[in-house]
Design a protein around this motif. Structure first.
Motif, short mmCIF file in Angstrom:
data_model
loop_
_atom_site.label_atom_id
_atom_site.label_comp_id
_atom_site.label_asym_id
_atom_site.label_seq_id
_atom_site.Cartn_x
_atom_site.Cartn_y
_atom_site.Cartn_z
N LEU A 1 -8.35 10.49 -2.44
CA LEU A 1 -9.45 9.53 -2.30
C LEU A 1 -9.12 8.21 -2.99
CD1 LEU A 1 -12.26 8.85 -1.32
CD2 LEU A 1 -13.20 10.02 -3.32
N ALA A 2 -8.55 8.28 -4.19
CA ALA A 2 -8.20 7.05 -4.92
C ALA A 2 -7.16 6.24 -4.15
CB ALA A 2 -7.69 7.40 -6.32
N LEU A 3 -6.16 6.92 -3.59
CA LEU A 3 -5.12 6.20 -2.85
C LEU A 3 -5.69 5.55 -1.59
CD1 LEU A 3 -2.13 8.70 -3.19
CD2 LEU A 3 -2.26 6.40 -4.16
N GLY A 4 -6.53 6.27 -0.85
CA GLY A 4 -7.13 5.69 0.34
C GLY A 4 -7.99 4.48 0.03
N LEU A 5 -8.80 4.59 -1.01
CA LEU A 5 -9.67 3.47 -1.40
C LEU A 5 -8.86 2.31 -1.95
CD1 LEU A 5 -12.57 5.46 -3.11
CD2 LEU A 5 -12.58 4.44 -0.82
N ALA A 6 -7.70 2.61 -2.56
CA ALA A 6 -6.88 1.55 -3.14
C ALA A 6 -6.40 0.57 -2.08
CB ALA A 6 -5.69 2.16 -3.87
N ARG A 7 -6.07 1.07 -0.90
CA ARG A 7 -5.62 0.17 0.16
C ARG A 7 -6.76 -0.77 0.58
NH1 ARG A 7 -0.99 1.30 3.19
NH2 ARG A 7 -2.02 0.61 5.11
N LEU A 8 -7.99 -0.25 0.60
CA LEU A 8 -9.14 -1.10 0.92
C LEU A 8 -9.37 -2.13 -0.19
CD1 LEU A 8 -11.59 1.66 2.22
CD2 LEU A 8 -10.24 0.07 3.60
N ALA A 9 -9.19 -1.70 -1.44
CA ALA A 9 -9.39 -2.61 -2.58
C ALA A 9 -8.31 -3.67 -2.65
CB ALA A 9 -9.42 -1.80 -3.88
N ALA A 10 -7.11 -3.33 -2.14
CA ALA A 10 -5.97 -4.25 -2.23
C ALA A 10 -6.00 -5.33 -1.16
CB ALA A 10 -4.66 -3.47 -2.14
N ALA A 11 -6.56 -5.01 0.00
CA ALA A 11 -6.43 -5.88 1.17
C ALA A 11 -6.87 -7.31 0.91
CB ALA A 11 -7.21 -5.29 2.35
N LEU A 12 -7.97 -7.49 0.16
CA LEU A 12 -8.48 -8.85 -0.10
C LEU A 12 -8.56 -9.17 -1.59
CD1 LEU A 12 -11.27 -9.06 2.63
CD2 LEU A 12 -9.01 -10.08 2.69
N HIS A 13 -7.90 -8.37 -2.42
CA HIS A 13 -7.88 -8.59 -3.87
C HIS A 13 -7.48 -10.03 -4.18
CE1 HIS A 13 -6.16 -8.41 -7.96
NE2 HIS A 13 -6.98 -7.39 -8.16
N PRO A 14 -8.11 -10.69 -5.15
CA PRO A 14 -9.06 -10.18 -6.15
C PRO A 14 -10.53 -10.35 -5.74
CG PRO A 14 -8.36 -12.38 -6.76
CD PRO A 14 -7.64 -12.05 -5.49
N LYS A 15 -10.78 -10.62 -4.48
CA LYS A 15 -12.16 -10.77 -4.03
C LYS A 15 -12.89 -9.42 -4.12
CE LYS A 15 -10.78 -14.53 -0.97
NZ LYS A 15 -10.49 -14.92 0.43
N PRO A 16 -14.22 -9.45 -4.22
CA PRO A 16 -14.97 -8.19 -4.42
C PRO A 16 -14.85 -7.24 -3.23
CG PRO A 16 -16.47 -10.02 -4.00
CD PRO A 16 -15.12 -10.62 -4.20
N VAL A 17 -14.77 -5.96 -3.55
CA VAL A 17 -14.74 -4.90 -2.54
C VAL A 17 -15.83 -3.90 -2.90
CG1 VAL A 17 -13.40 -2.99 -1.58
CG2 VAL A 17 -12.29 -5.18 -2.03
N ILE A 18 -16.85 -3.79 -2.04
CA ILE A 18 -18.00 -2.93 -2.31
C ILE A 18 -17.75 -1.58 -1.64
CG2 ILE A 18 -20.49 -2.66 -2.09
CD1 ILE A 18 -20.67 -5.74 -1.84
N ILE A 19 -17.56 -0.55 -2.45
CA ILE A 19 -17.29 0.79 -1.93
C ILE A 19 -18.56 1.62 -2.01
CG2 ILE A 19 -16.01 2.94 -2.30
CD1 ILE A 19 -13.67 1.27 -3.29
N ARG A 20 -19.02 2.06 -0.87
CA ARG A 20 -20.21 2.91 -0.82
C ARG A 20 -19.80 4.36 -1.09
NH1 ARG A 20 -23.31 2.94 4.76
NH2 ARG A 20 -21.67 4.44 5.26
N MET A 21 -20.47 5.00 -2.03
CA MET A 21 -20.20 6.40 -2.30
C MET A 21 -20.54 7.21 -1.05
SD MET A 21 -19.06 5.95 -5.34
CE MET A 21 -18.90 7.46 -6.30
N SER A 22 -20.07 8.44 -1.00
CA SER A 22 -20.14 9.21 0.24
C SER A 22 -21.55 9.28 0.80
CB SER A 22 -19.61 10.63 0.01
OG SER A 22 -20.48 11.35 -0.83
N ASP A 23 -21.65 9.09 2.13
CA ASP A 23 -22.95 9.13 2.80
C ASP A 23 -22.87 10.00 4.05
OD1 ASP A 23 -25.65 8.59 3.16
OD2 ASP A 23 -25.26 6.79 4.35
#
Length: 801
Positions: A559-581
């Motif tokens: 999970l951390a690795l998958g989310l890291a790619r999303l966090a990296a794509a536009l870093h350092p701009k904010p990335v809002i991660i919604r917890m599981s729904d």
């Protein structure tokens, strides 16, 4: 030979300005030895023969005239490429070494052996053409390399074979395509002390993402044994990605991807006539990563230093010595594909009406095509290739280039992103899918297929002709806006495709997509693995979690690795991660999930969102989600990540969730952590001030808010005409919560579809004072322009008021 041009030059006396003397490869090795050793970058010791030495060999054997004549016959159509190449190579292989040149090479080899501390030191003998590694031509693999060469006689023989390889069929063809005159290209030879990677591993790395050009990552491929298996694409290597901007902080581990390859074979030393041999890897080697985290980070830092020194993205080969555990750089050259790609314009492909999925592998490029399969199992049969077909084969080497450039797409059984097939496909601008495993078994001659590299890191082959929509996206000249326009992202594999968009961050990253596609296991099935009743699920989970002593670590890692790619794509701009729904029926579909989920009549309004996080049914699963977010922020360094809580029905529920998060190391305000809440229930609007006192911001989920405001099931076909995000009641709710959020000093955005579909809705949001609008990437440009137009209209209205 003139005294000004000695036949042999040691690497430490060469620099990148010496391409004309020793070719791109050897000049680059000298550049690194001279300038990067102080940064701790190790390059194996060695020397290069010069271009003048090549011409001395050619002239001593009177070969210029017969080589020129053979090439003239080829150009005139009087001889075939195969006959021409074979004849010229034979001339060179039968040539004799001039005595002084042979002596110079022998003396340098003896000196290298003395430096190494033992006689008959093993060396790698590599070709370095004076026209290679240029910005528009890589010459990847065009000439030969020879490994584990020992003794002066064997070295001179290998050098002669290097000279002959300047006229392989593929090298002749490549020079013709690139417009280089054959008799103006000379060959230098690099003689480099072998790194005992046969006892460890080796591979290739790029200082840029090879598929998207994303310039903030280092891509590393690794396999056991000598590195030729990775370059040639005969194995599926491990793949690691490291986020460059966070490498300077030694307390962080910004590794954002770790994929374990099959690594079924390895190339090792041999004795006798063949100095190397290919052998199967042990089961333990296939199950293990080649590099540990410290080694991955070391290589990534070296890639960054090499890139900074050369001032351009780099393609680098590395090797680890199994005797000393030292890592070395054995080659470095400019990356030749993404470096030339236009920054302002790129194409987006969308695949619809696609047939059954037939096979998948690693996507090379981001295009999609349809065509008929041309299955060729051996290079001996390449004459059967049909122009414009989809080439399907086990693997490629430089002999295949003449037909690769005539293909519509390429599919291989073996290879990784740095294999020959991948490198050449990129240079030719062809979509390719490599490392499929079984394409040659599952696809057949003249079968109609669609090859899609447009859906992220994974490439897919579909049956028949799918509909392919192509759109050119031009981000140049987009207007600036006060309202942030952000992206909705779910698939980590596709996140880097959109890095060139001037988005203001990620407004919605869906955790459940990562869980369902990368993790695939219900978190409670990992927490309670020993008590699972479903034996089949238990076996599948055991296979997925192999290598993890604690099975819950598997969930956190993936999970951390998958989310890291999303966090990296536009870093350092904010990335809002919604917890599981997930809804309960969706959770039940995960491996082992059925035992932990209740059966509900209406999962849409059931046990979902915030209510799960503090419930005994799921609290331990939510703790794993929190651990993954904590790793993402504290250990990897992605402090730009904001956490968002979905479907929070009451302020009391909000307090419970925030308390559980704090228990698991995610305390709002601590270490800069911001926590947002979805606004998708009327109670979120009615009690907006109370929610704002507990959260840092809101994100309006207009689909659910419309459903609950109008009392319409959004999935009901019979009620589809009543489901309207622009209904007056819904717009009243949205305007009200925006006003309340702004009054409370909280951020507020919207992540629904309506602004993408209707510019007037975007204008309504701007007028209401929304801080951000988050849209799908393919809608970004249109929405950005609509928002800019709405802001201009509003400004003009205020001026005239």
């Amino acid at each position: 030979m003139s005294k000004q041009s000695p036949p042999v030059i040691w690497f430490e006396r060469l620099a990148r300005g010496d391409v004309a003397r020793v070719g791109g490869k050897n000049a680059s090795l000298g550049e690194m030895v001279q300038n990067l050793a102080a940064k701790g970058i190790r390059v194996p010791d060695g020397f290069a023969t010069t271009a003048d030495a090549y011409w001395q060999f050619i002239d001593a054997n009177r070969l210029r005239e017969p080589i020129t004549a053979r090439l003239a016959d080829l150009a005139a159509g009087k001889a075939t490429l195969a006959d021409t190449g074979e004849a010229i190579r034979s001339l060179i292989l039968h040539g004799d070494w001039p005595a002084d040149l042979a002596a110079a090479v022998g003396e340098a080899y003896a000196a290298l052996a003395e430096r190494a501390g033992h006689a008959d030191v093993a060396v790698a003998v590599r070709s370095s053409a004076t026209a290679e590694d240029l910005p528009d031509a890589s010459f990847a693999g065009q000439q030969e390399s020879f490994l584990n060469i020992t003794g002066e006689a064997a070295l001179l023989d290998a050098c002669r074979r290097c000279y002959a390889s300047l006229f392989t069929d593929r090298a002749i063809s490549y020079r013709q395509v690139k417009g280089f005159e054959h008799m103006k290209v000379a060959l230098s030879i690099g003689v480099q002390r072998m790194v005992r990677s046969d006892l460890a591993g080796a591979g290739v790395m790029f200082s840029i993402d090879t598929e998207t050009g994303f310039d903030k990552v280092v891509l590393i491929d690794a396999a056991w044994g000598l590195g030729e298996t990775v370059v040639q694409g005969t194995v599926e290597p491990d793949e690691y990605q490291v986020f460059k901007p966070l490498l300077d902080d030694r307390s962080l581990v910004p590794i954002i991807e770790k994929k374990r390859g099959q690594k079924a074979q390895k190339l090792i030393y041999a004795t006798g006539e063949q100095p190397t041999r290919l052998v199967p890897t042990a089961k333990a080697e296939r199950a293990a990563f080649v590099l540990n985290d410290a080694e991955i980070l070391t290589l990534a830092r070296w890639a960054v230093a090499i890139e900074a020194h050369y001032g351009c993205p780099m393609d680098i080969e590395w090797a680890k010595d199994g005797e000393t555990d030292e890592i070395f750089i054995v080659q470095a050259r400019p990356e030749t594909v993404q470096a030339r790609r236009a920054a302002g314009v790129f194409k987006s492909y969308r695949i619809t009406q696609k047939g059954r999925r037939l096979v998948s592998g690693l996507a090379i490029g981001d295009a999609a095509v349809t065509g008929r399969v041309c299955l060729i199992e051996s290079a001996d049969d390449i004459g059967r290739f049909i122009d414009g077909a989809v080439l399907v084969t086990a693997t490629t080497d430089p002999d295949w280039v003449p037909i690769m450039k005539r293909a519509a797409a390429i599919i291989t059984d073996h290879g990784g992103r740095t294999s020959h097939a991948a490198i050449v496909s990129r240079e030719l601008g062809l979509p390719a899918i490599v490392g499929t495993g079984y394409a040659t078994e599952l696809l057949h001659f003249e079968q109609e297929v669609t090859v899609s590299c447009a859906e992220g890191d994974q490439g897919f082959v579909y049956e028949g002709q799918a509909t392919i929509e192509e759109e050119a996206l031009d981000v140049a000249g987009l207007p600036a806006t006060r309202t942030d326009v952000m992206l909705n992202l779910a698939n980590p594999a596709a996140a880097f495709r959109w890095w060139r968009l001037p988005a203001d961050g990620v407004g919605l990253a869906r955790m459940e997509f990562v869980i369902s596609n990368a993790v695939r296991v219900h978190p409670m099935a990992l927490v309670r693995y020993d008590a699972l009743k479903d034996e089949a699920a238990k076996r599948d989970i055991a296979a997925l979690t192999a290598g993890h002593a604690d099975k819950t670590d598997y969930f956190v890692d993936k999970l951390a690795l998958g989310l890291a790619r999303l966090a990296a794509a536009l870093h350092p701009k904010p990335v809002i991660i919604r917890m599981s729904d997930f809804k309960t029926n969706e959770y039940a579909g995960l491996l082992g999930g059925a035992e932990f989920e209740p059966a509900e009549e209406n999962p849409m309004l059931g046990f979902r969102g915030a209510s799960r996080y503090y419930s005994p049914r799921y609290r331990e699963g939510f703790a794993l989600e929190c651990r993954a977010i904590r790793r993402l922020r504290a250990e990897m360094g992605f402090k730009n990540v904001i956490v968002m809580i979905p479907f929070c029905r009451s302020v009391e529920e909000a307090d419970k969730v925030l308390a559980v998060m704090a228990e698991n190391g995610l305390k709002r305000g601590e270490d800069g952590l911001k926590v947002f809440v979805m606004c998708e229930i009327p109670s979120n609007v009615i009690l907006a001030a109370d929610f704002a006192s507990r959260f840092d911001g809101f994100s309006i989920g207009s689909n659910d808010l419309t459903q609950l405001t109008l009392g319409v099931d959004r999935d009901s076909a019979d009620l589809a005409e009543l489901f309207d995000e622009e209904d007056a009641a819904v717009k009243w709710m949205i305007a009200r919560v925006i006003a309340e959020a702004r009054k409370a000093g909280a951020k507020i955005g919207l992540c629904g579809q309506a602004p993408s579909d209707n510019p007037d809705f975007a204008a309504f949001l701007v007028k209401a004072g929304i801080h951000s609008i988050s849209v799908s990437p393919d809608s970004f440009i249109a929405v950005k322009r609509a928002v800019a137009a709405a802001e201009r209209a509003q400004d003009e209205k205020e001026i005239h008021a």
